[in-house]
Enzyme design. Structure first.
Site, mmCIF file in Angstrom:
data_model
loop_
_atom_site.group_PDB
_atom_site.id
_atom_site.type_symbol
_atom_site.label_atom_id
_atom_site.label_comp_id
_atom_site.label_asym_id
_atom_site.label_seq_id
_atom_site.Cartn_x
_atom_site.Cartn_y
_atom_site.Cartn_z
ATOM 1 N N ARG A 50 0.824 -1.209 0.000
ATOM 2 C CA ARG A 50 0.000 0.000 0.000
ATOM 3 C C ARG A 50 0.857 1.258 0.000
ATOM 4 N NH1 ARG A 50 -5.504 -0.125 2.597
ATOM 5 N NH2 ARG A 50 -4.692 1.615 3.825
ATOM 6 N N ARG A 61 1.005 12.910 -9.297
ATOM 7 C CA ARG A 61 0.659 14.311 -9.040
ATOM 8 C C ARG A 61 1.852 15.215 -9.296
ATOM 9 N NH1 ARG A 61 -3.221 15.180 -10.022
ATOM 10 N NH2 ARG A 61 -4.524 14.383 -8.363
ATOM 11 N N HIS A 64 2.313 15.909 -12.857
ATOM 12 C CA HIS A 64 1.401 16.955 -13.327
ATOM 13 C C HIS A 64 1.981 18.346 -13.106
ATOM 14 C CE1 HIS A 64 -2.207 14.054 -12.713
ATOM 15 N NE2 HIS A 64 -1.737 13.966 -13.944
ATOM 16 N N SER A 92 8.602 1.368 8.703
ATOM 17 C CA SER A 92 9.593 0.776 9.606
ATOM 18 C C SER A 92 11.018 1.144 9.223
ATOM 19 C CB SER A 92 9.463 -0.748 9.606
ATOM 20 O OG SER A 92 9.865 -1.280 8.345
ATOM 21 N N SER A 153 -2.353 1.314 8.259
ATOM 22 C CA SER A 153 -3.237 2.158 7.438
ATOM 23 C C SER A 153 -2.948 3.639 7.616
ATOM 24 C CB SER A 153 -4.709 1.893 7.772
ATOM 25 O OG SER A 153 -5.096 0.607 7.352
ATOM 26 N N GLU A 156 0.090 4.813 5.619
ATOM 27 C CA GLU A 156 -0.153 4.843 4.176
ATOM 28 C C GLU A 156 -1.048 6.019 3.792
ATOM 29 O OE1 GLU A 156 -1.761 1.076 4.689
ATOM 30 O OE2 GLU A 156 0.225 0.187 4.939
ATOM 31 N N ASP A 164 0.041 15.011 -1.410
ATOM 32 C CA ASP A 164 -0.909 15.996 -1.929
ATOM 33 C C ASP A 164 -0.692 17.365 -1.285
ATOM 34 O OD1 ASP A 164 -2.090 14.331 -3.772
ATOM 35 O OD2 ASP A 164 -3.798 13.811 -2.507
#
Length: 189
Positions: A50, A61, A64, A92, A153, A156, A164
């Site tokens: 992930r 991005r 772009h 980790s 989670s 990630e 972003d």
């Protein structure tokens, strides 16, 4: 049983944890990261699972925005040089494949940036720049932000949002007209 109340509670948890994680990143690390990215000829990204997916989103991005990006392992991957940066995503800092690629890139003279949660990882001796997203990891450091989410989670998600956020910083700093960025968007879709 699934219901609206359960969704609302989980959504609030995810958003709150991501906000806390992003707010905990030190600005001097963000500045060092941006300096490395913006002076590089090419920016390579490496990770697994992930984390790799989040890095692929960041690479897209940044592309772009006119940054020449490469995801390690792509069939069209060019050679890395001492004018380039390798961004290693590994919470980790011990993940075998990214750590090995980081050592190889360093030996070839590239600047190595590690985005992770463990400041005491094996990558501390390889990375020129370390951006710590201080979230719960296998290292179980005392100052890590605990997450109610499964496994890594939060790391990630925070990694993607960090990408972003830094992209938006570059847009504002360069005075880029966001409406004109569509010319760089994929059009074979």
């Amino acid at each position: 049983m699934f219901n609206q109340e359960l969704y609302n509670r989980m959504e609030k948890t995810v958003i709150a944890e991501c906000g806390e994680a992003l707010a905990a990143i030190r600005y001097d690390e963000i500045q060092a990261y941006l300096d490395a990215i913006l002076k590089a000829e090419k920016v390579f990204f490496v990770g697994v699972g992930r984390v790799l997916l989040a890095l692929q989103c960041i690479a897209k991005r940044y592309a772009h925005l006119g940054i020449r990006t490469v995801v390690v392992g792509e069939i069209t991957e060019p050679a890395i040089t001492d004018k380039d940066v390798l961004v290693v995503g590994s919470g980790s800092g011990e993940t075998l494949f990214p750590a090995g690629i980081a050592r190889k890139a360093k030996a070839l003279g590239a600047t190595v940036v590690h985005i992770g949660s463990n400041p005491r990882s094996g990558l501390r001796d390889v990375a020129d720049v370390f951006v710590r997203i201080p979230v719960e990891s296998r290292a179980k450091a005392e100052d890590e932000i605990h997450s109610k989410q499964p496994m890594t989670s939060l790391f990630e998600q925070s990694l993607l949002l960090f990408g972003d956020t830094t992209a938006m910083m570059m847009v504002e700093d360069r005075g880029i007209d966001v409406g004109k960025l569509w010319q760089y968007h994929a059009n074979l879709e």
